[in-house]
Enzyme design. Sequence first.
Site, PDB file in Angstrom:
ATOM      1  N   HIS A  16      86.853  41.888  62.128  1.00 18.24           N
ATOM      2  CA  HIS A  16      87.162  42.133  60.718  1.00 18.24           C
ATOM      3  C   HIS A  16      88.121  41.026  60.266  1.00 18.24           C
ATOM      4  O   HIS A  16      88.911  40.531  61.069  1.00 18.24           O
ATOM      5  CB  HIS A  16      87.844  43.502  60.636  1.00 18.24           C
ATOM      6  CG  HIS A  16      88.020  44.031  59.244  1.00 18.24           C
ATOM      7  ND1 HIS A  16      89.046  43.618  58.425  1.00 18.24           N
ATOM      8  CD2 HIS A  16      87.328  44.970  58.551  1.00 18.24           C
ATOM      9  CE1 HIS A  16      88.974  44.280  57.281  1.00 18.24           C
ATOM     10  NE2 HIS A  16      87.934  45.093  57.322  1.00 18.24           N
ATOM     11  N   ASP A  54      92.275  46.028  68.193  1.00 17.26           N
ATOM     12  CA  ASP A  54      92.124  46.621  66.863  1.00 17.26           C
ATOM     13  C   ASP A  54      91.335  47.914  67.054  1.00 17.26           C
ATOM     14  O   ASP A  54      90.118  47.893  67.256  1.00 17.26           O
ATOM     15  CB  ASP A  54      91.385  45.634  65.952  1.00 17.26           C
ATOM     16  CG  ASP A  54      91.091  46.225  64.583  1.00 17.26           C
ATOM     17  OD1 ASP A  54      91.403  47.413  64.359  1.00 17.26           O
ATOM     18  OD2 ASP A  54      90.532  45.499  63.736  1.00 17.26           O
ATOM     19  N   GLN A  92      88.481  51.405  64.273  1.00 22.95           N
ATOM     20  CA  GLN A  92      87.208  52.143  64.292  1.00 22.95           C
ATOM     21  C   GLN A  92      87.040  52.983  65.548  1.00 22.95           C
ATOM     22  O   GLN A  92      85.980  53.579  65.741  1.00 22.95           O
ATOM     23  CB  GLN A  92      86.031  51.154  64.183  1.00 22.95           C
ATOM     24  CG  GLN A  92      86.007  50.331  62.905  1.00 22.95           C
ATOM     25  CD  GLN A  92      85.752  51.170  61.657  1.00 22.95           C
ATOM     26  OE1 GLN A  92      85.444  52.366  61.735  1.00 22.95           O
ATOM     27  NE2 GLN A  92      85.905  50.556  60.505  1.00 22.95           N
ATOM     28  N   LYS A 129      91.287  56.165  58.256  1.00 20.56           N
ATOM     29  CA  LYS A 129      89.945  56.159  58.852  1.00 20.56           C
ATOM     30  C   LYS A 129      89.776  57.295  59.852  1.00 20.56           C
ATOM     31  O   LYS A 129      88.737  57.393  60.502  1.00 20.56           O
ATOM     32  CB  LYS A 129      89.689  54.817  59.543  1.00 20.56           C
ATOM     33  CG  LYS A 129      89.540  53.636  58.582  1.00 20.56           C
ATOM     34  CD  LYS A 129      89.013  52.433  59.340  1.00 20.56           C
ATOM     35  CE  LYS A 129      89.313  51.102  58.679  1.00 20.56           C
ATOM     36  NZ  LYS A 129      88.653  50.862  57.407  1.00 20.56           N
ATOM     37  N   CYS A 137      83.868  42.671  55.241  1.00 22.12           N
ATOM     38  CA  CYS A 137      85.031  41.869  55.674  1.00 22.12           C
ATOM     39  C   CYS A 137      84.766  41.213  57.024  1.00 22.12           C
ATOM     40  O   CYS A 137      85.669  41.089  57.856  1.00 22.12           O
ATOM     41  CB  CYS A 137      86.310  42.700  55.724  1.00 22.12           C
ATOM     42  SG  CYS A 137      86.759  43.422  54.158  1.00 22.12           S
TER      43      CYS A 137
END
Lengths: 412, 137
Positions: free
Chosen positions: A126, A203, A206, A229, A369
């Site tokens: 991203h 990261d 997700q 999220k 993104c």
Amino acid sequence: MLTASDSVDFDALRKDFPIFDSGPQTLHYLDSAATSQKPRCVIDAIDLCYRNQYGPVHRGLYPLAESATEAYEKARQTIENFINAPSPDEIIFTRSATEAINLVASGWARQALEAGDEIWVSQMEHHSNYLPWQRVCRDRGASLKVIPLDSSGQLDLDKADGLFGNRTRLIAITHVSNVLGIVNPVEKITRLASVNSIPVLVDAAQSVGHMPVDVQSLSCDFLVASAHKMCGPGGIGFLYGKKERLTQTEPLLLGGGMVDQVLADTSIWAEIPARFEAGSPNLAGALGFAVAAAYIEEIGRQPIAKREQELAATAFEALSEIDGVTIYGPENSPYRSGILSFNIDGIHPHDIAQIAGEHGVAIRAGHHCCQPLMRHLNTPSTARASFSFYNNKDDIAALVMAVHETKKILGS
Amino acid sequence: MNSVYKTVLLDHFHNPRNKGDLDSMDRVKRGSNPRCGDDIEVGIRAENEILESVRFRGRGCSICLASASIMSECTIGLTMRQARHLVQQMLDWFGDTISEAPSNTTLAALGAVRQHPARKKCVLLAWVALDETLEIK
């Protein structure tokens, strides 16, 4: 035999989300990778905070201020437990996962990097896990290196020459791709990186609400995620950092609450984590975040992962039967989460998303993104359906219908 | 349902007018929107300040391409001054500074897109590129 997913009544859980009862048209919300819907318990926690608990955090000596501080720190412990961090002091509340990455880029990497050093990211990152590294490398005379992807979209570690070499100062990698849904082999990467003591940032935006995430078994140095999220409120996220890494990190924001002593021309920072949380903390955000984490933990991330994989696999199968539909990423595999990107020949994904929207199906369209990944996929954009445990078979049927409808309206 | 996919718009998407080769154009300008991947070129050929030909090529969503096609039809035969005026009317209409569609029934078909702020740029991409071709001295 009952499997983990079967033992949870997901249809009943859907009723926890007021938004699904709020309009005349059934909402088929397939955009949880952008932001998830909020269960009643999270909404209630925020409401209760502002009604009964709201006061300054770390800034008052009267009972309301003390209980606000206590609640805020308890929320930090909830997040600590949620990712199995060794200490609550290793959890820094930020505005977002994006801010957390920027904190590491500006506060840690800027000092750690020397000319000729390398930071590695992957082609599927991203922009939030790409741009901060691009800038800090440029400013420090270092190189940003990119782990290429194979034809199915998975990391091609064999083609990343020097990834674990002695020039590498950091590997910043997404746990789950927000476009392809691929789950990256983070444990393998941290194991290979540890040979040269290379720090790894994960990261987890997700992944953290969708599958078990344990920073000790991942063995990463930094991990970032956001609340919104994973059923939590907007405007809050966190950075996990190993204590030794955080002590090497300069604060990104300076101001109230992050300093012990301010002298005429120098100052002494407060202890960690306060050092990294300048300004009045987001109390309602932290409390809502903690309730969201507890809610997800109560359902269980193993059954959630299974449920979302099943939904995505069903959608994968249904969409792949439609002429002209291309689905990106590997075919059904254990390395997929509940995210599915696709295109229809000759039709722009924005048109797919708009027509789907007119039928009550909320999907995302665009480059997500991820412009470097779009270049790899050789398309400017995709349509993306992302599943959460609150989705069901009806949502998939509505998606399939919307794809047919799009083809009917715009197909040649 | 207030769909933007009205008959006129779909007709221009499926059967685009003045689309393709730009070799015989006097002036060509590109309009691109990397955020959605729309990327088109608009070309004009003028004789005595009158637009004899307005053409476009490229890729984009249905709204972007239909708008370019409609634009070409609406501007061929106009003087360059009239065309600039029409572009300005479109910008004002989509910028919500005027609420009335420019007096042209074909253009009115794009009106439904005004309800969708994220798609306004798709409509205007071709018009802004046309404006640039008109500005070259």
